[in-house]
Scaffold this motif. Sequence first.
Motif, PDB file in Angstrom:
ATOM      1  N   VAL A  31       0.857  -1.182   0.000  1.00  0.00           N
ATOM      2  CA  VAL A  31       0.000   0.000   0.000  1.00  0.00           C
ATOM      3  C   VAL A  31       0.890   1.228   0.000  1.00  0.00           C
ATOM      4  O   VAL A  31       1.761   1.367   0.852  1.00  0.00           O
ATOM      5  N   ALA A  32       0.688   2.089  -0.991  1.00  0.00           N
ATOM      6  CA  ALA A  32       1.445   3.335  -1.082  1.00  0.00           C
ATOM      7  C   ALA A  32       0.445   4.488  -1.077  1.00  0.00           C
ATOM      8  O   ALA A  32      -0.560   4.453  -1.775  1.00  0.00           O
ATOM      9  N   SER A  33       0.733   5.504  -0.301  1.00  0.00           N
ATOM     10  CA  SER A  33      -0.175   6.631  -0.185  1.00  0.00           C
ATOM     11  C   SER A  33       0.628   7.931  -0.216  1.00  0.00           C
ATOM     12  O   SER A  33       1.677   8.022   0.417  1.00  0.00           O
ATOM     13  N   HIS A  34       0.124   8.912  -0.962  1.00  0.00           N
ATOM     14  CA  HIS A  34       0.776  10.215  -0.999  1.00  0.00           C
ATOM     15  C   HIS A  34      -0.258  11.291  -1.326  1.00  0.00           C
ATOM     16  O   HIS A  34      -1.346  10.998  -1.801  1.00  0.00           O
ATOM     17  N   THR A  35       0.117  12.536  -1.064  1.00  0.00           N
ATOM     18  CA  THR A  35      -0.776  13.662  -1.299  1.00  0.00           C
ATOM     19  C   THR A  35      -0.191  14.547  -2.391  1.00  0.00           C
ATOM     20  O   THR A  35       0.991  14.883  -2.372  1.00  0.00           O
ATOM     21  N   VAL A  36      -1.043  14.912  -3.340  1.00  0.00           N
ATOM     22  CA  VAL A  36      -0.665  15.820  -4.416  1.00  0.00           C
ATOM     23  C   VAL A  36      -1.694  16.941  -4.431  1.00  0.00           C
ATOM     24  O   VAL A  36      -2.872  16.693  -4.664  1.00  0.00           O
ATOM     25  N   ASP A  37      -1.243  18.160  -4.165  1.00  0.00           N
ATOM     26  CA  ASP A  37      -2.130  19.324  -4.046  1.00  0.00           C
ATOM     27  C   ASP A  37      -3.249  19.024  -3.049  1.00  0.00           C
ATOM     28  O   ASP A  37      -2.999  18.816  -1.898  1.00  0.00           O
ATOM     29  N   ASP A  38      -4.496  19.001  -3.513  1.00  0.00           N
ATOM     30  CA  ASP A  38      -5.637  18.733  -2.638  1.00  0.00           C
ATOM     31  C   ASP A  38      -6.136  17.297  -2.778  1.00  0.00           C
ATOM     32  O   ASP A  38      -7.225  16.976  -2.317  1.00  0.00           O
ATOM     33  N   ALA A  39      -5.371  16.458  -3.435  1.00  0.00           N
ATOM     34  CA  ALA A  39      -5.806  15.086  -3.672  1.00  0.00           C
ATOM     35  C   ALA A  39      -4.935  14.105  -2.888  1.00  0.00           C
ATOM     36  O   ALA A  39      -3.721  14.245  -2.826  1.00  0.00           O
ATOM     37  N   ARG A  40      -5.579  13.135  -2.303  1.00  0.00           N
ATOM     38  CA  ARG A  40      -4.871  12.049  -1.607  1.00  0.00           C
ATOM     39  C   ARG A  40      -4.974  10.810  -2.479  1.00  0.00           C
ATOM     40  O   ARG A  40      -6.075  10.361  -2.822  1.00  0.00           O
TER      41      ARG A  40
END
Length: 164
Positions: A31-40
Amino acid sequence: MRKTSYALTFIAVIPLLVFNILSARLPDWLVASHTVDDARVTVRYGLMERCERITFEEPGSSNATHSDYSDYECRRFPLREQDKCEKENKIFCAAWVSAQYCTELGIGFAATALVTLLFGVSTHSRRRRVWRAVAGLLVLHGGDLLNCSHRNSPIKMFQLFFNW
């Protein structure tokens, strides 16, 4: 007494088959999770599929459970073109597909052992033949899982995929 040992072995082999099927079908090996601008963005890699969830959150919202939009999409994994299996990730894709085959082989050995046990109970076949077949299938099942997990650990494949 004879049927009791068959029943106990049958009950012991059922979890092996269930866990093999779950490990093959559930998309949560990595499982990989990251945030880009206002999107998760959360990506879940399973043995046979890759699922991606994109959640757009309202910039000024203080409510952590509220989101404006969420998208969840799954696809087969790895794909030749999208996951660059032709050139860049050739070793990773080969290792991942090998793990898929090993898991499917393990499912086959466990299912065949269960069928053999049912056959041994339902017919009056010789006990030694049935136990030899069941023991052989379970040894193949265990050997297959040990061999595949040693060669294709998820951490090792993750490192190959991201070239670490």
